[in-house]
Design an enzyme around this catalytic site. Structure first.
Site, PDB file in Angstrom:
ATOM      1  N   GLU A   1       0.814  -1.213   0.000  1.00 57.66           N
ATOM      2  CA  GLU A   1       0.000   0.000   0.000  1.00 57.66           C
ATOM      3  C   GLU A   1       0.852   1.270   0.000  1.00 57.66           C
ATOM      4  O   GLU A   1       0.336   2.363   0.194  1.00 57.66           O
ATOM      5  CB  GLU A   1      -0.971  -0.015   1.185  1.00 57.66           C
ATOM      6  CG  GLU A   1      -2.045  -1.069   1.014  1.00 57.66           C
ATOM      7  CD  GLU A   1      -3.106  -1.049   2.094  1.00 57.66           C
ATOM      8  OE1 GLU A   1      -2.937  -0.343   3.119  1.00 57.66           O
ATOM      9  OE2 GLU A   1      -4.119  -1.753   1.925  1.00 57.66           O
TER      10      GLU A   1
ATOM     11  N   TYR B   1     -13.262  -7.900  -4.673  1.00 59.02           N
ATOM     12  CA  TYR B   1     -14.421  -7.643  -3.822  1.00 59.02           C
ATOM     13  C   TYR B   1     -15.712  -7.565  -4.636  1.00 59.02           C
ATOM     14  O   TYR B   1     -16.743  -8.112  -4.238  1.00 59.02           O
ATOM     15  CB  TYR B   1     -14.214  -6.371  -3.013  1.00 59.02           C
ATOM     16  CG  TYR B   1     -13.079  -6.465  -2.026  1.00 59.02           C
ATOM     17  CD1 TYR B   1     -12.912  -7.576  -1.205  1.00 59.02           C
ATOM     18  CD2 TYR B   1     -12.151  -5.432  -1.911  1.00 59.02           C
ATOM     19  CE1 TYR B   1     -11.872  -7.670  -0.304  1.00 59.02           C
ATOM     20  CE2 TYR B   1     -11.101  -5.517  -0.997  1.00 59.02           C
ATOM     21  CZ  TYR B   1     -10.970  -6.627  -0.202  1.00 59.02           C
ATOM     22  OH  TYR B   1      -9.938  -6.706   0.690  1.00 59.02           O
TER      23      TYR B   1
END
Length: 162
Positions: A28, A135
């Site tokens: 990240e 997702y």
């Protein structure tokens, strides 16, 4: 979905959880932000007194922890019921594509259903296209009308003093 197991984390898993959190922080693009210590993780997940403030699942493959999900209960004032906030879901890059992420997310969904909780929620960075697609493939819907705010560091301390 063979070749791995999903289980609740134990205190012995704390070093692996921290390793995976640090790998996630690198992914990240914020490696310096992952400053948690083993003692902090142990206190949150496995406190000597009282209940935990967070929980973790681990994925094991060939005797090694290769994935994790760290979560805590949330509460909806609108439904009057609890939910589950997924803080981190991470699978080592070389272990992806084996169903481990799906199994971790599925186990969290089971926790919600078993407990009568109404929501499973999390954040994902806008640029993280692979995770967003993962997702969405599982039916998750972005809550784009909400903006996340954070108070930390000096701003948090200043407001606390006011």
């Amino acid at each position: 979905m063979t070749g791995f197991t999903i289980r609740d984390a134990t205190a012995a898993d704390v070093p692996d959880l921290l390793r995976l959190v640090r790998e996630l922080a690198v992914y990240e693009k914020e490696p310096e932000a992952a400053t948690a210590t083993p003692e902090q993780f142990a206190a949150a997940l496995f406190p000597p007194r009282g209940g935990p403030t967070a929980y973790a699942l681990v994925a094991e493959r060939a005797g090694h922890v290769v994935g994790m999900a760290i979560w805590f209960p949330s509460f909806s004032t609108w439904t009057g019921r609890s939910g589950l906030w997924l803080e981190d879901l991470f699978v080592e890059p070389e272990q992806r594509g084996l169903g481990i992420g799906t199994a971790l997310l599925g186990r969290l969904a089971q926790v919600c259903v078993e407990r009568g909780w109404t929501r499973l929620e999390w954040w994902v960075l806008d640029w993280n296209t692979p995770s967003i697609e993962f997702y969405r493939a599982h039916g998750a819907v972005a809550q784009d009308e909400w903006t996340t705010y954070r108070l930390d560091g000096e701003a948090l301390a200043r407001l606390a003093r006011s």
